[in-house]
Write an enzyme that holds these catalytic residues in place. Structure first.
Site, mmCIF file in Angstrom:
data_model
loop_
_atom_site.group_PDB
_atom_site.id
_atom_site.type_symbol
_atom_site.label_atom_id
_atom_site.label_comp_id
_atom_site.label_asym_id
_atom_site.label_seq_id
_atom_site.Cartn_x
_atom_site.Cartn_y
_atom_site.Cartn_z
ATOM 1 N N SER A 1 75.696 42.432 87.375
ATOM 2 C CA SER A 1 74.973 42.346 88.507
ATOM 3 C C SER A 1 75.521 41.963 89.393
ATOM 4 C CB SER A 1 73.974 42.400 88.382
ATOM 5 O OG SER A 1 72.288 42.684 87.553
HETATM 6 N N1 SAH Z 1 72.489 40.841 82.564
HETATM 7 C C1 SAH Z 1 73.503 41.888 82.470
HETATM 8 C C2 SAH Z 1 73.715 42.596 83.474
HETATM 9 C C3 SAH Z 1 72.821 44.049 82.427
HETATM 10 S S1 SAH Z 1 72.549 45.827 82.866
HETATM 11 C C4 SAH Z 1 75.147 40.182 83.082
HETATM 12 O O1 SAH Z 1 74.395 39.722 83.128
HETATM 13 O O2 SAH Z 1 76.017 40.998 82.893
HETATM 14 C C5 SAH Z 1 71.571 46.312 81.921
HETATM 15 C C6 SAH Z 1 71.631 45.843 80.189
HETATM 16 O O3 SAH Z 1 70.114 46.163 80.191
HETATM 17 C C7 SAH Z 1 72.335 46.614 79.985
HETATM 18 O O4 SAH Z 1 73.330 46.921 78.921
HETATM 19 C C8 SAH Z 1 71.808 47.810 79.056
HETATM 20 O O5 SAH Z 1 72.332 48.503 77.650
HETATM 21 C C9 SAH Z 1 70.582 46.935 78.175
HETATM 22 N N2 SAH Z 1 69.328 47.844 78.200
HETATM 23 C C10 SAH Z 1 68.765 48.770 78.838
HETATM 24 N N3 SAH Z 1 67.421 49.376 78.364
HETATM 25 C C11 SAH Z 1 67.409 47.661 77.107
HETATM 26 C C12 SAH Z 1 66.550 47.256 76.609
HETATM 27 N N4 SAH Z 1 65.204 47.846 76.430
HETATM 28 N N5 SAH Z 1 66.632 46.043 75.862
HETATM 29 C C13 SAH Z 1 67.700 45.608 76.141
HETATM 30 N N6 SAH Z 1 68.236 45.815 76.603
HETATM 31 C C14 SAH Z 1 68.086 46.964 77.299
#
Ligand code: SAH
Length: 241
Positions: free
Chosen positions: A86
């Site tokens: 993000s």
């Molecule tokens: N917080 C992260 C950015 C996240 S992007 C950072 O600091 O880099 C959102 C992430 O959520 C992605 O990697 C995606 O694969 C994950 N995601 C989506 N649905 C999810 C779920 N049901 N459970 C766990 N992770 C999930």
């Protein structure tokens, strides 16, 4: 004046941080200071713990090698598997909104690169984080271990279900855009606990919401419109082409 403040934050960050990231060996320090000043403080982020954490976590370590020079830019960046790290402002805004204290137990859904978990780990003692893309979970786990973030527990799996064995949590941060709030997360929240989560229809601009559990009821506040990669379930992934 600002540089005095930044130096103070840096000093405090290194004194109180348990992660052995050497400030002296970190050539991205100026970029990080500029990021904190221009993208965070100038836009109203004023929580000292959040600013100190973001001044001290080496964001460039959490992005692929070829985009390291852009790690401190004012935007989200690709981290592989169609996912993103993000934008720094969003990380700061979400972190600040949870009003964390050191003793809080925090759960993050959507580990991605591990950067947000590292920022949280500078502020609280216990961080649990779940990532649905197994390869990302493994990479983040290795990276966090390599950088010394020993108090972050990473799990590969569906964050919809939360982490029942580690519940209840003081705060839960969901970093993927969901259509509704997963009930297991509400159930795993302590009285007085907070959830921050982007909610809205698939692929649309969503509303970043802050939920607070008070006397077993949920109070919801809309914070701002945001764009996030979608919250998925295991079955969504199996149906991907
Ligand atoms: N917080 C992260 C950015 C996240 S992007 C950072 O600091 O880099 C959102 C992430 O959520 C992605 O990697 C995606 O694969 C994950 N995601 C989506 N649905 C999810 C779920 N049901 N459970 C766990 N992770 C999930």
């Amino acid at each position: 004046m600002f540089s005095i403040k930044v130096n103070l934050l840096l000093l405090l960050g290194s004194l109180f941080s348990f992660a052995p990231v050497s400030v002296a060996q970190d050539s991205y320090i100026t970029k990080r200071q500029e990021m904190v000043k221009q993208q965070l403080q100038d836009r109203g982020i004023n929580d000292f713990a959040t600013l100190t954490a973001m001044l001290n976590v080496p964001r460039h370590e959490f992005v692929p090698d070829d985009i390291k020079p852009y790690a401190y830019n004012d935007n989200a960046l690709p981290i592989g598997h169609g996912q993103t790290i993000s934008q720094p402002f969003i990380v700061a805004f979400m972190t600040q909104s949870l009003r964390l204290k050191r003793s809080d137990r925090v759960l993050e859904i959507g580990t991605g690169s591990g950067y947000q978990a590292a920022v949280l780990a500078k502020i609280v003692d216990t961080v649990y984080t779940i990532e649905i893309v197994d390869a990302l979970a493994q990479e983040a786990k290795n990276k966090l271990q390599e950088l010394g973030y020993s108090k972050v527990m990473v799990r590969s799996g569906d964050g919809y279900l939360g982490w029942p064995e580690a519940a209840p949590f003081d705060a839960i941060m969901v970093t993927a855009g969901a259509e509704r709030v997963p009930q297991p997360l509400v159930d795993q929240l302590k009285e007085g606990g907070r959830i921050i989560i982007p909610i809205g229809p698939h692929h649309a601009v969503r509303q970043l919401k802050l939920l607070t559990k008070k006397k077993h009821k949920i109070i919801t506040k809309d914070l701002m419109p945001v764009r996030f990669v979608p919250f998925t379930r295991i079955e969504d992934q199996e149906h991907d082409p």
